[in-house]
Design an enzyme around this catalytic site. Structure first.
Site, PDB file in Angstrom:
ATOM      1  CG  ASP A 158      -0.334  -0.150   2.521  1.00  0.00           C
ATOM      2  OD1 ASP A 158       0.894  -0.428   2.565  1.00  0.00           O
ATOM      3  OD2 ASP A 158      -1.028   0.000   3.545  1.00  0.00           O
ATOM      4  CD  GLU A 243      12.480  -0.763   8.656  1.00  0.00           C
ATOM      5  OE1 GLU A 243      12.718  -1.069   9.854  1.00  0.00           O
ATOM      6  OE2 GLU A 243      11.356  -0.434   8.254  1.00  0.00           O
TER       7      GLU A 243
END
Lengths: 296, 296
Positions: A158, A243
């Protein structure tokens, strides 16, 4: 002798005429040649391996549809879509087939600890198993004859990606970074650049993260996943550290390559699609015509 | 005579050689011709006039970016973008320019009554002045020599449009309708079809609306806006009645043309982008490097 001379002259004219036509022929055929070469010329571009975990929800098809329509405009793109489900769904399978994109369709169900939270409520551990499965697949692919050099980009289904970001990441030698719009409580979360090197970060959400960068804010040279076969995501790190987890294996801050005009341009946005509120059919006075057969 | 005969024979060889090359030349140039013709062949498709009101907010550029990237894949598309602002912004101007789309850029500031609500909190009157301005522009354009036949589609900047919907709407004679995903408290709000005609609607939000259809659920033959110069949106109708307001001028329920396989397929979704929550810079312990010069 006179006749012989004439013959030679005629032969010369004929040869000249043929030459003129050969030149015209080659000259005229150039555009056709160019047209045919256009798709092939992109073969020399590094491949972008986009890794997208996805899960069933009301806006899933909408989100995957508009992302796929952006990807249709990207050359040499290989979409690795991993469903969080025990088996592949027809919805995702058909969407990928009809997209005409180059893709690999995988699935693995997240092994949720009892009492843990569901998707979509901020649990950032979502996608760990799916991205790791994609990396496993990628390692096998890169070692095979079909494997082409390129970069790995982790893409949420998204988020919003401007076409320019794909041009940027093809420049990557090791790991490239860039700003991400509307994420982590900020208009823009971004690496700070001094003398062409990353010297710090503008980040307000957990700024103590080793790499305070969103998943949409970097891409990695694919061969590093062969150089570092142990590089993967982990369920054991706290929220927001995925990350940093993957980056720690393959790069140091000093080695990061600032892209998007030295990290001054926003080409990706961490958009999220609002969860739709659906009225329970039981609450309706007048029953509806059944619509369960319609895929949304 | 002998010499003369030889001359004739040589001339015939020369002519034959030239003919062979002319044939080869024409044959070889065919693909070039096809390449050049490809964009022109779409000129015979009806134009789609997409009318999109937009307003400044954090996710505006993201939303317009991914919508523009879908529109890049649509042939014969003319995007009419109307900003709700006193003047055109550089952000929208640059985005339109860089998109390479055919577009018209307009602006009109919504004249808000005092104490009324802002955008994005459910006020469905947003877009009235903007869409009416687009219709005024369209009427002038259609009367001009540049005006081409086509259909009018009202597109929100954060909705999701599968490419198939654009193929569907080019079939429209008067007004075409189709289902819309995740809208009005439903998985899918849709016209019901009996014997190829619209016989009712599956709608739970204000089902008493004359046309209980979302803005994304219909398109109108552009010439009807010339036939009915008074057709426009109104600030005087209650929330949810804008669609019925414009449709009442140009069509009756009996005349509606059900598309998307007799209204059984979902090709558009009323997605909404979540409003980002931004942490106030005043609340931060450590000041950030200024980032106001960066467009998000």
């Amino acid at each position: 002798m006179h006749l012989f001379n004439l013959k030679i002259i005629k032969k010369q004219y004929l040869a000249l005429g043929m030459l003129v036509f050969v030149v015209l022929f080659l000259f005229n055929s150039k555009p056709a040649f160019q047209c045919q070469l256009t798709p092939d010329s992109s073969a020399y571009l590094p491949t972008i391996y986009g890794i997208t975990p996805t899960y069933a929800r009301l806006a899933q098809k909408a989100d995957l549809t508009r992302l796929s329509q952006t990807l249709m405009l990207v050359k040499n793109f290989h979409w690795i879509v991993i469903e969080d489900s025990a088996s592949k769904t027809k919805l995702v399978e058909n969407l990928l087939k009809e997209s005409n994109l180059k893709y690999t369709h995988l699935n693995v169900k997240t092994d949720k600890p009892k009492g843990s939270s569901n998707h979509g409520n901020g649990s950032t551990a979502s996608g760990v198993e799916q991205r790791n499965m994609a990396l496993d697949w990628l390692r096998g692919h890169l070692r095979s004859p079909e494997g082409t050099p390129g970069v790995v980009f982790f893409m949420d289904d998204d988020n919003t990606y401007a076409l320019k970001i794909f041009d940027e990441m093809r420049k990557i030698k090791r790991v490239g970074v860039w700003p991400v719009g509307i994420v982590g409580g900020m208009r823009v979360e971004m690496p700070l650049v001094t003398d062409g090197k990353v010297s710090g970060y503008n980040a307000v959400w957990k700024p103590y993260r080793p790499f305070p960068i969103d998943m949409a804010g970097f891409a990695i040279n694919a061969t590093l996943f062969l150089d570092f076969p142990e590089a993967k995501f982990s369920r054991k790190v706290q929220s927001g550290f995925q990350e940093s987890e993957i980056l720690k294996y393959v790069v140091t801050q000093q080695e990061l390559e600032p892209l998007a005009e030295n990290c001054t341009k926003v080409y990706v946005w961490h958009t999220r699609t609002q969860k739709p509120s659906i009225i329970s059919p039981k609450k309706l006075k007048k029953p509806l015509v059944p619509d369960n057969h319609i895929e949304v």
